[in-house]
Scaffold this motif. Structure first.
Motif, short mmCIF file in Angstrom:
data_model
loop_
_atom_site.label_atom_id
_atom_site.label_comp_id
_atom_site.label_asym_id
_atom_site.label_seq_id
_atom_site.Cartn_x
_atom_site.Cartn_y
_atom_site.Cartn_z
N CYS A 113 0.80 -1.23 0.00
CA CYS A 113 0.00 0.00 0.00
C CYS A 113 0.83 1.28 0.00
O CYS A 113 0.31 2.34 0.34
CB CYS A 113 -0.94 0.01 1.20
N LYS A 114 2.10 1.20 -0.34
CA LYS A 114 2.95 2.38 -0.28
C LYS A 114 2.79 3.29 -1.50
O LYS A 114 3.20 4.44 -1.48
CB LYS A 114 4.42 1.97 -0.14
N THR A 115 2.18 2.78 -2.55
CA THR A 115 2.06 3.55 -3.78
C THR A 115 0.88 4.50 -3.71
O THR A 115 -0.25 4.08 -3.44
CB THR A 115 1.87 2.61 -5.00
N VAL A 116 1.15 5.80 -3.92
CA VAL A 116 0.08 6.80 -3.90
C VAL A 116 -0.76 6.73 -5.17
O VAL A 116 -1.99 6.80 -5.13
CB VAL A 116 0.67 8.22 -3.73
N ARG B 42 -6.65 12.18 0.69
CA ARG B 42 -7.44 10.95 0.80
C ARG B 42 -7.76 10.63 2.26
O ARG B 42 -8.89 10.26 2.61
CB ARG B 42 -6.68 9.79 0.16
N LYS B 43 -6.78 10.80 3.14
CA LYS B 43 -7.02 10.55 4.57
C LYS B 43 -8.04 11.54 5.12
O LYS B 43 -8.95 11.17 5.87
CB LYS B 43 -5.70 10.67 5.34
N GLY C 32 -2.91 12.71 -3.38
CA GLY C 32 -2.28 11.57 -2.74
C GLY C 32 -2.87 11.22 -1.40
O GLY C 32 -4.05 11.44 -1.13
N HIS C 33 -2.02 10.69 -0.51
CA HIS C 33 -2.50 10.17 0.76
C HIS C 33 -3.10 11.25 1.67
O HIS C 33 -4.05 10.98 2.40
CB HIS C 33 -1.35 9.48 1.50
N LYS D 120 -9.04 3.44 -6.83
CA LYS D 120 -8.28 4.32 -5.92
C LYS D 120 -8.83 5.74 -6.04
O LYS D 120 -8.85 6.32 -7.12
CB LYS D 120 -6.80 4.27 -6.27
#
Length: 212
Positions: free
Chosen positions: A52-55, A168-169, A164-165, A147
């Protein structure tokens, strides 16, 4: 590997028996954490770091190589599916699901919304999107992983920068709050109330945000 598979099978049988109790007193007094295995949870946590490291959207070849290494570990340690699901926490179950759907495909869906109405705006966009889970797909997993790339509208027009993350978070925090409390109003009723259907709770979405 055989011993591990046997232990997981026992855990799984016990877990399924608990699910069969539904909302009875016996089920309520036994927390789900009673079935969680620390070693299995730690292993899935390491898998999550690798997968899951890929944005951005996953490259099919590189993700497949990482997934192949995980499949080898599954066989070597006797981590049989679906029995493994009974021994891991919610994050571990989510990692296993992510691996399954990404193995089919990983698709990008950009969503645009305002923070106070993120849940209702993006739900409508999802319903109208081509990426929505379709019928008759392999293993019932639709078109694979979708995604999300949310963008928040700025007060001066346009959308805020950032991808990115981080956004999204923030998006999932907002959606979670709005599902439970509407538009952040204290002590307000849940936006998606749970209604029993054959002994199983089901979230029932409203037509729009509170006050709409």
């Amino acid at each position: 590997a055989e011993a591990c598979a046997a232990l997981l099978a026992m855990l799984s049988a016990s877990w399924e028996a608990r699910l069969g109790l539904g909302h009875s007193v016996s089920a309520a007094i036994t927390p789900e954490s009673a079935w969680e295995n620390r070693s299995a949870c730690r292993l899935l946590s390491l898998l999550s770091l690798a997968l899951c490291k890929t944005v951005a959207v996953e490259d099919e070849r590189s993700f497949g190589l990482r997934l192949d290494a995980w499949r080898v570990a599954e066989r070597a340690f006797g981590l049989a599916r679906p029995a493994l699901c009974a021994a891991v926490d919610a994050a571990g179950k989510a990692t296993l699901l992510y691996a399954d759907v990404c193995a089919i495909a990983d698709i990008k869906l950009r969503l645009e919304c305002e923070r106070p109405s993120a849940l209702w705006e993006t739900r409508a966009q999802w319903e109208a999107s081509a990426q929505r889970v379709g019928a008759g797909s392999p293993r019932g997993l639709g078109s694979g992983s979708v995604k999300l790339f949310p963008q928040f509208r700025s007060t001066g027009g346009g959308v805020e920068h950032g991808d990115g993350h981080g956004p999204r978070k923030e998006f999932f925090v907002l959606v979670g709050e709005q599902m439970l409390q509407g538009q952040r109003a204290p002590h307000s009723p849940a936006s998606f109330p749970a209604k029993g259907d054959g002994g199983q709770p089901k979230l029932v979405p409203p037509p729009g945000p509170p006050g709409a």
